[in-house]
Write a protein that holds these residues in place. Structure first.
Motif, PDB file in Angstrom:
ATOM      1  N   GLU A  73     -62.905 -33.009  11.133  1.00  0.00           N
ATOM      2  CA  GLU A  73     -61.697 -33.829  11.014  1.00  0.00           C
ATOM      3  C   GLU A  73     -60.526 -33.188  11.749  1.00  0.00           C
ATOM      4  O   GLU A  73     -59.760 -33.865  12.429  1.00  0.00           O
ATOM      5  CB  GLU A  73     -61.338 -34.080   9.546  1.00  0.00           C
ATOM      6  N   THR A  74     -60.395 -31.872  11.619  1.00  0.00           N
ATOM      7  CA  THR A  74     -59.328 -31.153  12.312  1.00  0.00           C
ATOM      8  C   THR A  74     -59.505 -31.270  13.823  1.00  0.00           C
ATOM      9  O   THR A  74     -58.527 -31.493  14.551  1.00  0.00           O
ATOM     10  CB  THR A  74     -59.324 -29.669  11.902  1.00  0.00           C
ATOM     11  N   GLU A  75     -60.733 -31.157  14.306  1.00  0.00           N
ATOM     12  CA  GLU A  75     -60.998 -31.266  15.743  1.00  0.00           C
ATOM     13  C   GLU A  75     -60.695 -32.674  16.256  1.00  0.00           C
ATOM     14  O   GLU A  75     -60.173 -32.845  17.350  1.00  0.00           O
ATOM     15  CB  GLU A  75     -62.445 -30.876  16.061  1.00  0.00           C
ATOM     16  N   ILE A  76     -60.986 -33.685  15.448  1.00  0.00           N
ATOM     17  CA  ILE A  76     -60.667 -35.072  15.827  1.00  0.00           C
ATOM     18  C   ILE A  76     -59.156 -35.245  15.924  1.00  0.00           C
ATOM     19  O   ILE A  76     -58.649 -35.855  16.877  1.00  0.00           O
ATOM     20  CB  ILE A  76     -61.290 -36.068  14.827  1.00  0.00           C
ATOM     21  N   GLU A  77     -58.434 -34.720  14.959  1.00  0.00           N
ATOM     22  CA  GLU A  77     -56.968 -34.813  14.988  1.00  0.00           C
ATOM     23  C   GLU A  77     -56.397 -34.114  16.213  1.00  0.00           C
ATOM     24  O   GLU A  77     -55.484 -34.630  16.866  1.00  0.00           O
ATOM     25  CB  GLU A  77     -56.375 -34.221  13.708  1.00  0.00           C
ATOM     26  N   ARG A  78     -56.928 -32.952  16.547  1.00  0.00           N
ATOM     27  CA  ARG A  78     -56.460 -32.228  17.736  1.00  0.00           C
ATOM     28  C   ARG A  78     -56.741 -33.024  19.004  1.00  0.00           C
ATOM     29  O   ARG A  78     -55.903 -33.076  19.910  1.00  0.00           O
ATOM     30  CB  ARG A  78     -57.135 -30.859  17.825  1.00  0.00           C
ATOM     31  N   ALA A  79     -57.917 -33.628  19.086  1.00  0.00           N
ATOM     32  CA  ALA A  79     -58.271 -34.433  20.263  1.00  0.00           C
ATOM     33  C   ALA A  79     -57.344 -35.643  20.375  1.00  0.00           C
ATOM     34  O   ALA A  79     -56.904 -35.997  21.474  1.00  0.00           O
ATOM     35  CB  ALA A  79     -59.725 -34.884  20.174  1.00  0.00           C
ATOM     36  N   PHE A  87     -52.044 -39.462  27.499  1.00  0.00           N
ATOM     37  CA  PHE A  87     -52.026 -40.888  27.824  1.00  0.00           C
ATOM     38  C   PHE A  87     -50.895 -41.660  27.195  1.00  0.00           C
ATOM     39  O   PHE A  87     -50.754 -42.866  27.410  1.00  0.00           O
ATOM     40  CB  PHE A  87     -53.359 -41.531  27.426  1.00  0.00           C
ATOM     41  N   GLY A  88     -50.092 -41.017  26.348  1.00  0.00           N
ATOM     42  CA  GLY A  88     -48.975 -41.691  25.718  1.00  0.00           C
ATOM     43  C   GLY A  88     -49.368 -42.661  24.630  1.00  0.00           C
ATOM     44  O   GLY A  88     -48.695 -43.641  24.379  1.00  0.00           O
TER      45      GLY A  88
END
Length: 94
Positions: A73-79, A87-88
């Motif tokens: 979950e942390t890695e998804i949030e960072r991505a 990309f804004g």
């Protein structure tokens, strides 16, 4: 295409068979240049995916790390934060 191959090592819980297969499929697609092989190449393509998956699983099982396992979950949030910066957008659809 290779950008779709995700890091699978040092996660808690460990990578699943499906994740390893998906990464193997992407790797073989990249090497072969085929998204979907022709009937003539289908058997060789599928065999390669299976063999790469076995090697990848062996690799993941053999690697060691002193670092704490990463949280998915942390890695998804960072991505998502990187994507928003690049990309804004926040990466979510409305």
């Amino acid at each position: 295409m290779c950008r779709n191959i995700k890091t699978l090592f040092n996660f808690d819980p460990p990578a699943t068979e499906d994740e390893i297969h998906a990464a193997s499929l992407q790797f073989v697609r990249k090497l072969s240049g085929f998204h979907t092989p022709s009937k003539a190449n289908e058997e060789a393509f599928n065999q390669a995916v299976q063999e790469v998956a076995v090697v990848a699983k062996n690799l993941l099982n053999s690697l060691v790390s002193n670092a704490e396992p990463r949280n998915r979950e942390t890695e998804i949030e960072r991505a998502q934060a990187r994507n928003a910066k690049r990309f804004g957008t926040n990466g979510q659809t409305e």
